[in-house]
Write a protein that holds these residues in place. Structure first.
Motif, mmCIF file in Angstrom:
data_model
loop_
_atom_site.group_PDB
_atom_site.id
_atom_site.type_symbol
_atom_site.label_atom_id
_atom_site.label_comp_id
_atom_site.label_asym_id
_atom_site.label_seq_id
_atom_site.Cartn_x
_atom_site.Cartn_y
_atom_site.Cartn_z
ATOM 1 N N ILE A 173 0.875 -1.168 0.000
ATOM 2 C CA ILE A 173 0.000 0.000 0.000
ATOM 3 C C ILE A 173 0.913 1.218 0.000
ATOM 4 N N ARG A 183 -1.285 9.398 4.412
ATOM 5 C CA ARG A 183 -2.563 8.785 4.043
ATOM 6 C C ARG A 183 -2.339 7.804 2.897
ATOM 7 N N ALA A 184 -3.174 6.783 2.843
ATOM 8 C CA ALA A 184 -3.042 5.799 1.759
ATOM 9 C C ALA A 184 -3.328 6.494 0.434
ATOM 10 N N THR A 194 1.603 5.402 0.425
ATOM 11 C CA THR A 194 1.081 6.538 1.193
ATOM 12 C C THR A 194 1.635 7.838 0.624
ATOM 13 N N VAL A 196 -3.832 5.469 9.817
ATOM 14 C CA VAL A 196 -4.010 5.839 8.399
ATOM 15 C C VAL A 196 -5.519 5.889 8.138
ATOM 16 N N LEU A 241 2.832 -0.166 7.681
ATOM 17 C CA LEU A 241 1.749 0.765 8.011
ATOM 18 C C LEU A 241 0.903 0.313 9.207
ATOM 19 N N LEU A 258 -7.350 4.080 5.289
ATOM 20 C CA LEU A 258 -7.007 2.661 5.106
ATOM 21 C C LEU A 258 -7.882 1.846 6.061
ATOM 22 N N SER A 278 4.062 -3.116 3.997
ATOM 23 C CA SER A 278 3.954 -1.688 3.702
ATOM 24 C C SER A 278 4.443 -0.837 4.864
#
Ligand SMILES: Cc1cc2nc3c(=O)[nH]c(=O)nc-3n(C[C@H](O)[C@H](O)[C@H](O)COP(=O)(O)OP(=O)(O)OC[C@H]3O[C@@H](n4cnc5c(N)ncnc54)[C@H](O)[C@@H]3O)c2cc1C
Ligand code: SF4
Lengths: 529, 135
Positions: free
Chosen positions: A240, A247-248, A242, A485, A286, A488, A284
């Motif tokens: 993913i 933010r995604a 960002t 996030v 995240l 997400l 990722s």
């Protein structure tokens, strides 16, 4: 060139299907990335004599045994249980048993009632309308009025026949005064929307060749595609992405030829299951402020007690599917020496090979040679089992990580599982196996065999991106929105705080419906990349 | 890996030991298990041929169940492949299915649902009343 979508969804199984259909029905653009392909009903071997043979490899639930490039391998060297799944449009549901169980009210309040694990942020009553909603879509068959549920767990379609096996098992339970109920299954007993009525072929676990079992490729995807959803198959998401604000901003995916693509998205939703979702979050880097991504993996250790009977039970007849269930010992009784409980499901024995697998542990001469025919005559068609799904409490050391020496067909790190069955669970399974033996005796079994923990039993994958209110102790909020996030989301079983002792797909789909409807309702205020 | 003629001859002897005739059932030899039935198995389960060939090569001199037992102890995976191949080849044969009264995973009518007898069996269950624990 960068492709663009409003919402990118990873995974086309039951959770991804619910999310996609709701979004696209609300007029929101959706692109779904699925590493597997469509699997037509004709591909399944259920109606062919080779059925029992191909379930050992091509249709085996363990991706390590199937060895297909679209699945990813899993390092299970440090795990007591193998996670099971299937990559395809419809996800693991293509080969699921379709046992359809709502969680119990107590399952959402484990901390308050039993002082362990955590309560869920919502309860049974909050989820009940969503259960009813997804049960309509899935054409669930069952018998209303089950006293194990406050509302009787009504279903849209009447129960499937319980057959000779069910009658035999039920008589045993009645003798003991124990709860049983006709099985509820995501298998229609009548024609239902795009689903054919079940023909009791009993091969549900290797795919339904009759188009009966409720799987998202039939229940959800045709409508989602007709309403404009885009579904990319053979599309494996690598990570993913960002933006500068964290933010995604989209996903990177790789096609079957190895070419990489970028899909920009306003929102990313992960529906890749309790192993695939933490794998992607870890790859990722995240949403892991809590350190809980990948931890608390729950897989439902499973035991069976099989009984052999003197009379012909036609025990190859389906569904498989659950014929009966029992919640007699579902709730906690601390005097038993463990907390929480297990649900039982009564299952047919399958064909002549399935039966032999169940009794195959004795010396060679018991199974082959002069004993072979006597054994077949005494056993085939004359046996069934009680399966026991034990509630698995969350343990941070049971976890998914990235392997450093195992990769999938695209060279991406495979998940590595560390998972040990707890002492609580072992005591629970011992207790339940002993009770199930009594149930078999009461039903008149002349021979009883048990398996205390099946290694290939990781059908139910939960807990690895836990939901909660506090960003320090949970990965997502109660709607699956990642604390770190905000655009997400996780909408599969990864968010479950506890596992219950029930097959989880009903709850996975109901929670996904609750989450995605919240996303749709709140999208005006959504922060997007 | 394909099985040699010698492997198949060995397999025929091993299958004859494992599945003799009797009790109204055809023997492995009677259905020529090492021929078309085995081909059918290997067409759908090619992964078996390697361990099967290995096991047959090592079991050429096996003449009885005790010898088979010893060979199985020496190569569990090879024996497993043999057992899967013999069992599936045998039980897929139409005459065997007929003999054990197995129609295969046939289609039946599910709409019959629960019978009156089933409902009677359920009566004591709901009479015992509520089972769930209040949250
Ligand atoms: C053999 C078996 C029997 C089962 N029986 C039952 C049962 O009787 N009752 C019950 O309630 N549950 C059962 N389950 C569990 C049930 O199948 C799952 O709960 C359900 O499928 C979960 O849905 P999901 O959409 O969250 O995940 P999945 O169905 O696992 O779908 C996830 C999808 O994501 C895809 N994916 C993963 N990673 C990526 C990536 N990086 N890029 C692109 N795509 C990706 C996968 O290919 C897969 O198609 C069973 C499971 C198995 C394996
Ligand atoms: S029992 Fe019913 S749902 Fe299961 S495979 Fe057969 S037809 Fe399909």
């Amino acid at each position: 060139m960068t492709d663009r979508t409003e919402v990118a969804i990873v995974g086309s199984g039951p959770s991804g299907a619910v999310a996609a259909l709701e979004l696209v029905s609300a007029g929101i653009g959706v692109t779904v990335l699925e590493q597997g392909d469509w699997v037509p009903a004709e591909a399944f071997d259920g109606a062919r004599p080779e059925w029992e043979l191909t379930q050992l490899k091509q249709w085996h639930p363990n991706p390590n045994i199937r060895g297909r490039p679209e699945d990813y391998p899993i390092d299970t060297a440090a795990s007591d249980v193998n996670p099971l799944m299937f990559a395809g449009v419809g996800g693991a549901a293509l080969i699921y048993g379709a046992h359809w169980m709502r969680f119990m009210p107590s399952d959402f309040r484990v901390r308050s009632l039993d002082g362990v694990a955590e309560d869920w942020p919502f309860g049974y009553d909050d989820l009940a309308p969503f259960y009813a909603y997804v049960e309509e879509a899935m054409g669930v068959s069952g018998e209303d009025g089950n006293p194990a549920y406050p509302d009787g767990a009504p279903t849209p379609l009447p129960a499937l026949p319980i057959g000779r096996v069910g009658r035999r098992a039920a008589a045993g339970m009645n003798r003991l005064g124990w709860h049983w109920w006709p099985g509820s299954n995501a298998i229609p007993s009548r024609p239902w929307r795009r689903l054919q009525p079940c023909v009791l072929r009993g091969t549900c676990g290797t795919g339904c060749s009759d188009g009966a079992k409720a799987t998202p490729d039939r229940t959800h995807w045709p409508d989602a595609l007709a309403r404009g959803a885009r579904l990319l198959t053979g599309a494996r998401v690598v990570r993913i992405e960002t933006d500068a604000q964290g933010r995604a901003s989209g996903v990177i995916w790789v096609d079957r030829q190895g070419a990489r693509h970028r899909l920009a998205a306003d929102v990313v939703i992960l529906c890749a299951n309790g192993v695939g979702t933490p794998r992607l979050l870890l790859a990722s880097g995240l949403a892991n402020r809590s350190g809980l991504v990948g931890r608390r993996l729950m897989m439902h250790p499973f035991a069976t007690v099989a009984g052999r009977f003197d009379d012909d039970l036609e025990s190859w007849v389906g569904p498989a599917g659950q014929i009966l269930t029992s919640c007699e010992f579902y709730e906690t009784d601390a005097s038993r020496g463990f907390l929480r409980g297990a649900k039982w499901n009564c299952m047919p024995a399958g064909g002549p090979q399935g039966f032999r697998a169940g009794y195959g542990n004795g010396p060679l001469t018991d199974a082959w040679g002069p004993a072979f025919h006597a054994r077949t005559r005494a056993s085939f068609g004359r046996s069934f089992e009680w399966g026991i799904i034990g509630e698995d409490l969350p343990d941070p050391d049971n976890r998914v990580r990235l392997a450093d020496d195992l990769t999938d067909s695209d060279g991406l790190p495979a998940p590595r599982i560390a998972y040990r069955v707890s002492d609580n669970t072992r005591r629970m399974l011992d207790f339940h196996v002993a009770r199930a033996r009594e149930a078999m005796q009461a039903a008149g079994a002349v021979e009883i065999a048990e398996t205390r923990l099946i290694r290939d039993c990781g059908w139910h994958l939960m807990g690895t991106a836990v939901m909660g209110a506090d960003p320090e102790t949970s990965v997502t909020d109660e709607y699956g929105r990642c604390h770190d996030v905000p655009n997400l989301h996780v909408m599969d079983g990864s968010t479950f705080p506890t596992s219950s002792g029930m097959n989880p797909t009903a709850t996975i789909m109901a929670v996904a419906a609750r989450s995605v409807l919240n996303l749709i309702d709140t999208r005006a205020g959504l922060e997007v990349a | 890996m394909t099985l040699t003629a010698e492997d198949r001859a060995t397999l025929a002897r091993l299958a004859a030991l494992m599945v003799p005739g009797g009790a109204g059932m055809p023997s492995a030899a009677r259905i020529s298990l090492q021929g078309a039935p085995l081909d059918r198995v290997l067409a759908h389960a090619p992964q078996l041929s390697g361990p099967l060939g290995r096991f047959c090569a090592a079991a050429r001199d096996v003449a009885d169940m005790a010898g088979l037992d010893a060979a199985a102890q020496a190569d569990r995976d090879g024996f497993e492949a043999l057992a899967v191949a013999v069992g599936n080849a045998y039980f897929m044969a139409p005459q065997v299915r007929h003999a054990i009264g197995y129609p295969g995973q046939e289609a039946r009518d599910a709409s019959v649902g629960l019978t009156a007898g089933d409902q009677a069996l359920l009566t004591p269950v709901w009479q015992r009343g509520r089972l769930w624990r209040a949250p």
